[in-house]
Design a protein around this motif. Structure first.
Motif: not given
Length: 227
Positions: A196-198, A206-208, A219-221, A155-156
């Motif tokens: 970024a999401q794509r 995943r990103i949220w 922003f986490f992904f 997780i970044y």
């Protein structure tokens, strides 16, 4: 669903590509009128023509972004172990030169992940560009980049103490051309987070986001760990 997505991507690409020629004509002929017939054009007509030229330029930038967004769905991935530490330092140097604002940077260790290096760079470029942009009105801007290592995925996150947003709009953030702030406040085309999401989804991640108005955003992904 996969076939439908491919059809939608092809449709978006075709429409965007076909719009470019008439748009160039609108902007080009308007510029010709302004330059070659300036003495004969009333002030109000000149003002309106300038609006046409400005709008055509803005729409052209949006189409370019949409074309690039459509390509992400068809572009083959070249998967390699990616060193995020050096990559993020490079991006930060570029952003510092571009924005010329004093920002306190807190850079934690970023474990390597598996992905397409060029596309992974785009993720951090988009998220960090937003962090710089939305802290321009903050008295002491702070941007933190860090991670939470895992076994199969990492997780970044990118955190800032800027303008933030209301979490009731969190689901809309990653839509194409979605903007929570007006262009008069903050420039942008509304494609950065969608892009970024794509990219992250194509890597199986995943990103949220988590945020609060005037208290910043994080922003986490997730991305697969390099083995």
């Amino acid at each position: 669903m996969e076939a439908l997505n491919k059809e939608l991507e092809a449709f978006s690409y075709s429409v965007s590509h076909d719009l470019r020629a008439p748009l160039r004509a609108i902007g080009g002929f308007s510029n010709i009128l302004l330059k070659d017939f300036a003495p004969k054009i009333p002030d109000e007509a000149r003002r309106l023509l300038n609006i046409v030229v400005s709008s055509a330029t803005q729409l052209s930038h949006m189409i370019d972004g949409l074309l690039e967004f459509s390509r992400l769905g068809r572009q083959p991935l070249s998967m390699y172990p990616a060193d995020f530490n050096n990559l993020v330092k490079q991006i930060l140097n570029e952003l510092h030169s571009e924005h010329k604002q004093r920002v306190e940077l807190q850079l934690g260790d970023l474990p390597p992940c598996l992905g397409d290096p060029a596309l992974l760079k785009q993720i951090f470029t988009n998220l960090l560009s937003n962090a710089f942009k939305f802290t321009t009105q903050t008295q002491h801007p702070v941007i933190e980049i860090g991670s939470r290592p895992g076994d199969r995925e990492h997780i970044y996150f990118v955190r800032d103490n800027g303008i933030g947003f209301d979490m009731q709009y969190a689901e809309r953030l990653f839509g194409v051309f979605v903007r929570l702030h007006s262009e008069r406040e903050f420039a942008g085309d509304g494609l950065g987070l969608a892009t970024a999401q794509r990219i992250i989804q194509r890597h199986g991640g995943r990103i949220w986001a988590e945020a609060e108005p005037n208290k910043g955003a994080t922003f986490f992904f997730t991305l697969p760990a390099a083995t």
